[in-house]
Design a protein around this motif. Structure first.
Motif, short mmCIF file in Angstrom:
data_model
loop_
_atom_site.label_atom_id
_atom_site.label_comp_id
_atom_site.label_asym_id
_atom_site.label_seq_id
_atom_site.Cartn_x
_atom_site.Cartn_y
_atom_site.Cartn_z
N GLY A 34 16.91 41.97 121.39
CA GLY A 34 15.83 40.99 121.39
C GLY A 34 14.49 41.56 120.96
N ASN A 35 14.25 42.82 121.33
CA ASN A 35 12.98 43.47 120.97
C ASN A 35 12.81 43.51 119.45
OD1 ASN A 35 10.67 45.01 120.84
ND2 ASN A 35 11.41 46.66 122.14
N VAL A 36 13.93 43.82 118.76
CA VAL A 36 13.91 43.91 117.29
C VAL A 36 13.57 42.54 116.68
CG1 VAL A 36 15.34 44.34 115.25
CG2 VAL A 36 15.51 45.85 117.24
N PHE A 37 14.19 41.48 117.22
CA PHE A 37 13.92 40.14 116.69
C PHE A 37 12.45 39.74 116.88
CE2 PHE A 37 18.57 39.32 117.89
CZ PHE A 37 19.02 39.63 116.62
N LEU A 38 11.93 40.01 118.08
CA LEU A 38 10.55 39.60 118.37
C LEU A 38 9.54 40.40 117.55
CD1 LEU A 38 10.99 39.08 122.20
CD2 LEU A 38 10.47 37.30 120.52
N THR A 39 9.86 41.69 117.35
CA THR A 39 8.97 42.52 116.52
C THR A 39 8.99 42.00 115.08
OG1 THR A 39 9.50 44.39 117.93
CG2 THR A 39 8.48 44.91 115.83
N GLY A 40 10.19 41.60 114.62
CA GLY A 40 10.32 41.04 113.27
C GLY A 40 9.50 39.76 113.12
N MET A 41 9.52 38.93 114.14
CA MET A 41 8.75 37.68 114.10
C MET A 41 7.25 37.99 114.13
SD MET A 41 8.51 34.53 113.77
CE MET A 41 9.35 33.06 114.25
N ARG A 42 6.86 38.98 114.94
CA ARG A 42 5.43 39.32 115.05
C ARG A 42 4.91 39.85 113.71
NH1 ARG A 42 4.47 44.59 118.26
NH2 ARG A 42 4.96 45.40 116.19
N ASP A 43 5.73 40.68 113.03
CA ASP A 43 5.24 41.37 111.83
C ASP A 43 5.55 40.66 110.52
OD1 ASP A 43 4.45 43.22 113.65
OD2 ASP A 43 6.10 44.63 113.27
N GLY A 44 6.45 39.66 110.56
CA GLY A 44 6.89 39.05 109.30
C GLY A 44 6.22 37.72 109.03
N THR A 45 6.62 37.11 107.92
CA THR A 45 6.19 35.75 107.61
C THR A 45 7.15 34.82 108.35
OG1 THR A 45 5.64 36.58 105.43
CG2 THR A 45 5.65 34.19 105.71
N PRO A 46 6.66 33.94 109.24
CA PRO A 46 7.56 33.22 110.14
C PRO A 46 8.77 32.54 109.48
CG PRO A 46 5.30 32.89 110.82
CD PRO A 46 5.24 33.67 109.55
N THR A 47 8.54 31.70 108.46
CA THR A 47 9.67 30.96 107.89
C THR A 47 10.66 31.91 107.22
OG1 THR A 47 8.05 29.25 107.44
CG2 THR A 47 10.22 28.91 106.52
N ALA A 48 10.15 32.87 106.47
CA ALA A 48 11.02 33.83 105.78
C ALA A 48 11.81 34.65 106.80
CB ALA A 48 10.18 34.76 104.90
N PHE A 49 11.14 35.04 107.89
CA PHE A 49 11.84 35.82 108.91
C PHE A 49 12.99 35.01 109.52
CE2 PHE A 49 12.50 36.99 113.39
CZ PHE A 49 13.04 38.25 113.19
N MET A 50 12.74 33.75 109.85
CA MET A 50 13.79 32.91 110.44
C MET A 50 14.97 32.77 109.47
SD MET A 50 12.78 32.29 113.49
CE MET A 50 14.11 31.24 114.05
N ARG A 51 14.62 32.64 108.18
CA ARG A 51 15.68 32.49 107.17
C ARG A 51 16.53 33.76 107.03
NH1 ARG A 51 12.97 28.97 103.49
NH2 ARG A 51 11.89 30.76 102.65
N SER A 52 15.89 34.91 107.30
CA SER A 52 16.59 36.19 107.08
C SER A 52 17.64 36.49 108.15
CB SER A 52 15.57 37.33 107.06
OG SER A 52 15.12 37.59 108.40
N LEU A 53 17.68 35.69 109.22
CA LEU A 53 18.53 36.05 110.35
C LEU A 53 20.02 35.75 110.14
CD1 LEU A 53 16.13 34.91 113.22
CD2 LEU A 53 16.79 37.27 112.66
N ALA A 54 20.33 34.72 109.37
CA ALA A 54 21.75 34.36 109.16
C ALA A 54 22.45 35.46 108.38
CB ALA A 54 21.84 33.04 108.40
N PRO A 55 23.78 35.61 108.55
CA PRO A 55 24.50 36.64 107.79
C PRO A 55 24.24 36.50 106.29
CG PRO A 55 25.93 35.67 109.43
CD PRO A 55 24.66 34.88 109.45
N ARG A 56 24.08 37.65 105.63
CA ARG A 56 23.75 37.61 104.20
C ARG A 56 24.98 37.79 103.31
NH1 ARG A 56 19.65 40.50 106.18
NH2 ARG A 56 17.46 40.08 105.73
#
Length: 515
Positions: free
Chosen positions: A132-154
């Protein structure tokens, strides 16, 4: 969100306390706020906080696109929570609720909502861990919409399965592939209403162009062959009962396969390995994949569909091969299958040596086998290297607690069957020598000559792989081929039916279908 006019310092303390208390149930969330000095990322007044909130709620609204349970209720709950926050303490609670919602969303979409081993004991695959810490840090430091999009398997499988899901949903709303075909054998030269029904269904499924033919001609035969190849059937161009049964499967059955495949894809490691071995049990194949391309493929035989013989699903690393292997008979086979035969006749299964604790050969004629039970039988059994050996002439090892490996077999006749589930659980290969050459090509100038030099000694020899190769034993009834077409396989062990039932219990619904 209103604020109460308490002194600033007291507000900060109340906010931190509320966060610390609310976050205490999730280690990842708690760690994030500790490291972040309890600063909010959702409930601040700035533009970025607002963007994060809307990106999260929007993403929660799209869960069903991924074949996951709809989160509308949760979105409503979070919205209400935000609207009704009055005190600093309320704000702290909202802050953590949004963080928890992000962490739950991210872990569901990355690694799935089910625990494989709870659904079927053959699904021993361990899902990748999320933090969870990794996800929240990603949200804090990233662009919100792009970060949410990046979470699904690639993975390309996941993306193409998602497209196929949409395609099938649309088809289902339009009424599917039309009337089913009467289930009797149809072949070249026949004509009549049953052939027309088959023709219409093949046209609807995209296997042939619109046609007015009433007879089973070469065009229909070619379409049937392509259908068979894409559904794991013997591609003989004859529409026998097995083929017609698959042709008649409704869109909804294929859609369930695709949704299950998406969940299964979420369980796999993100890094598969630039080179890896892929065994799809439902397909009865083993493949070597290099940078996404299949560079070697052979037919395989998997465990019989009964009790403890079904092959398990997991990922591991191939470390070595053994040329001229001995077969060390598993204890279960020794006691269940061989001991009863030895009791009846001490010379039974005489191609297999009986050995004592030190590995020395035991003289059968000096032993009274009737005195032993499965528990007290004190011997081991091994079949020395030979081309009659149960493992054939080579085995490929990725040491694991399930004692599963890939190997050759003297029983070559089994590879011509359509459904190849016969073994005690290990995976038998139709072309084990060629498989060995492909693996050895990375470390030998002339892999074939090297392999046969070792083979010709007749001695049991371990050959290390200089580069270990990840092995993924998977089970997929829906797979997107390299041509981008969806292919389907039969649910040989009934595992996908169990996963679908579990997904339904978890709240997954088919869009466009009532009840």
């Amino acid at each position: 969100m209103g604020m109460s006019p308490a002194p600033a310092q007291a507000q900060v303390t109340a906010f931190k306390q509320a966060i610390a208390e609310a976050a205490s149930t999730d280690d990842g969330v708690a760690a994030f706020y500790r490291e972040n000095d309890y600063q909010p990322i959702w409930t601040g007044t700035g533009e970025l906080d607002r963007a994060r909130r809307s990106a999260l709620l929007a993403a929660l609204g799209t869960m069903s696109l991924h074949g996951l349970p709809d989160r509308a209720v949760e979105v409503a709950r979070l919205t209400k929570l935000m609207q009704s926050a009055r005190t600093t303490r309320d704000l702290g609670m909202v802050e953590v609720s949004l963080s928890q919602a992000l962490v739950d969303y991210a872990s569901d979409i990355q690694t799935g909502i089910l625990i494989p081993s709870q659904i079927d004991d053959g699904m021993v695959r361990v899902k990748p861990k999320t933090n969870g810490n990794v996800f929240l840090t990603g949200m804090r430091d990233g662009t919100p919409t792009a970060f949410m999009r990046s979470l699904a398997p690639r993975s390309s499988q996941y993306r193409t399965l998602m497209k196929e899901k949409l395609r099938l949903e649309t088809l289902m709303q339009q009424g599917g592939w039309g009337p089913t075909v009467p289930n009797r054998k149809l072949e070249l030269g026949q004509s009549g209403p049953d052939v027309v029904a088959l023709r219409n269904r093949l046209v609807a499924m995209g296997y042939m162009q619109q046609s007015a033919t009433g007879s089973y001609d070469g065009v229909i035969e070619a379409a049937v062959q392509q259908f068979q190849a894409e559904h794991g059937l013997e591609a003989d161009g004859v529409a026998g009962k097995g083929t017609i049964a698959e042709v008649n499967k409704p869109v909804v059955a294929r859609l369930k396969s695709v949704i299950v495949a998406m969940e299964r894809e979420r369980w796999l490691p993100v890094e598969r390995g630039a080179r890896h071995v892929l065994v799809n049990q439902t397909d009865f194949t083993a493949k070597i994949i290099d940078h996404g391309n299949v560079t070697f493929e052979t037919r395989s035989v998997i465990g019989k569909n009964q009790g403890d013989r079904r092959s398990p699903e997991f990922s591991d690393e191939m470390e070595h091969m053994v040329i001229n292997p001995s077969w060390y008979v598993p204890r279960s086979i020794v006691t269940k299958e061989y001991l009863p035969q030895l009791k009846a006749n001490p010379n039974a299964v005489n191609h297999i040596e009986i050995t004592d604790r030190r590995g020395l050969k035991v003289d059968r004629s000096a032993v009274d086998f009737t005195q032993f039970t499965a528990r007290t039988f004190p011997f081991a059994m091994r079949q020395p290297p030979s081309n009659r050996n149960a493992l054939g002439l080579v085995k490929f090892m990725f040491p694991n607690k399930y004692n599963i490996y890939l190997h050759d077999t003297p029983a070559k006749n089994l590879f011509s069957r359509e459904v190849r589930a016969y073994s005690h659980g290990c995976i038998r290969l139709a072309q084990p020598f060629e498989f060995a050459y492909a693996l050895l090509a990375r470390q030998s100038e002339d892999p074939k000559a090297f392999f046969h030099r070792v083979l010709n000694t007749g001695k049991e020899t371990k050959v290390e792989l200089e580069q270990k190769v990840p092995v993924h034993i998977i089970y997929r009834t829906a797979i997107i081929s390299t041509k981008g077409r969806a292919e389907f396989r039969r649910d040989v062990y009934g595992r996908d039916a169990k996963i679908w039932a579990a997904l339904q219990r978890a709240g997954v619904v088919l869009s466009g279908v009532q009840g």
